[in-house]
Design a protein around this motif. Structure first.
Motif, PDB file in Angstrom:
ATOM      1  N   ARG A  93       0.837  -1.202   0.000  1.00  0.00           N
ATOM      2  CA  ARG A  93       0.000   0.000   0.000  1.00  0.00           C
ATOM      3  C   ARG A  93       0.872   1.252   0.000  1.00  0.00           C
ATOM      4  N   ARG A 150      -5.624  -7.575   9.110  1.00  0.00           N
ATOM      5  CA  ARG A 150      -6.541  -7.758   7.981  1.00  0.00           C
ATOM      6  C   ARG A 150      -7.950  -7.287   8.324  1.00  0.00           C
ATOM      7  N   MET A 153      -7.909  -3.471   8.113  1.00  0.00           N
ATOM      8  CA  MET A 153      -7.771  -2.972   6.748  1.00  0.00           C
ATOM      9  C   MET A 153      -9.023  -3.239   5.915  1.00  0.00           C
ATOM     10  N   GLU A 154      -9.573  -4.432   6.040  1.00  0.00           N
ATOM     11  CA  GLU A 154     -10.681  -4.825   5.170  1.00  0.00           C
ATOM     12  C   GLU A 154     -12.027  -4.293   5.639  1.00  0.00           C
ATOM     13  N   GLN A 155     -12.192  -4.113   6.943  1.00  0.00           N
ATOM     14  CA  GLN A 155     -13.470  -3.620   7.446  1.00  0.00           C
ATOM     15  C   GLN A 155     -13.465  -2.118   7.701  1.00  0.00           C
TER      16      GLN A 155
END
Length: 208
Positions: A93, A150, A153-155
């Protein structure tokens, strides 16, 4: 567009730049990942104005999970910056920041993998102290950190929200958090970033 990536140790930057300066011109984009070496120093050593981008990745680039900050030099175009984002985006990122913040980036995400490794080791040691086998403790600690990262980052959840979801009233997690707070866990990390940032600034002055 021709791209030159300057991936050398900071102490070697002047020697390498002096060697490649003759081939550097306005047709090329020079991307430097030399820690603590400013765009001003690079231009000065090269003896010319260049299309410069400064990048600060971290060691997680080895597994395509780097956190990389990019700073755009005055001669670099928006297209040059987009190209750098594409290159380093393949390694993880990216964020775009003012060069004035690069020392802070070095102190946080540049040094961050070492802080995280220390945390994982200590977490596993806690498990071993409580009777877990060493190998299983380390596997559990590493996966816990990976899974938590994770989730965040994903939620798109704030860390405090995730903490509150896990820490039920009167439960085991809040007891552990209280112990960490009593030992200055949060302030220790903040001070670690501040110390590393200050050291980065000191080293940058030496290289000017």
């Amino acid at each position: 567009v021709h791209i030159v990536i300057l991936a050398v140790k900071p102490q070697d930057i002047k020697e390498v730049l002096a060697e490649i300066a003759p081939i550097l011109d306005s047709s090329k984009v020079l991307i430097s990942i030399a820690a603590g070496v400013s765009l001003k120093v690079i231009s000065s050593v090269a003896g010319k104005q260049l299309r410069l981008i400064r990048a600060m990745p971290n060691i997680a680039a080895l597994v395509l999970e780097s956190a990389t900050a990019l700073s755009q030099g005055g001669e670099a175009s928006a297209e040059d910056l987009e190209l750098a984002q594409e290159i380093f985006g393949a390694l993880g990122r990216t964020v775009v920041l003012s060069e004035a913040l690069m020392d802070a980036v070095t102190g946080m995400s540049g040094s961050g993998p070492a802080y995280c490794a220390l945390f994982i080791e200590a977490l596993a040691d806690g498990g071993v102290q409580m009777g877990l086998p060493r190998r299983e403790a380390l596997d559990l600690a590493t996966q816990t950190v990976l899974g938590t990262a994770r989730l965040l980052m994903e939620q798109g959840e704030h860390p405090a929200e995730l903490k509150d979801r896990v820490a039920s009233p009167g439960g085991t997690t809040i007891a552990g958090i209280a112990s960490l707070e009593a030992k200055g866990f949060r302030s220790a990390l903040i001070e670690a970033v501040a110390s590393a940032t200050q050291r980065s600034r000191e080293l940058a002055k030496i290289r000017e």
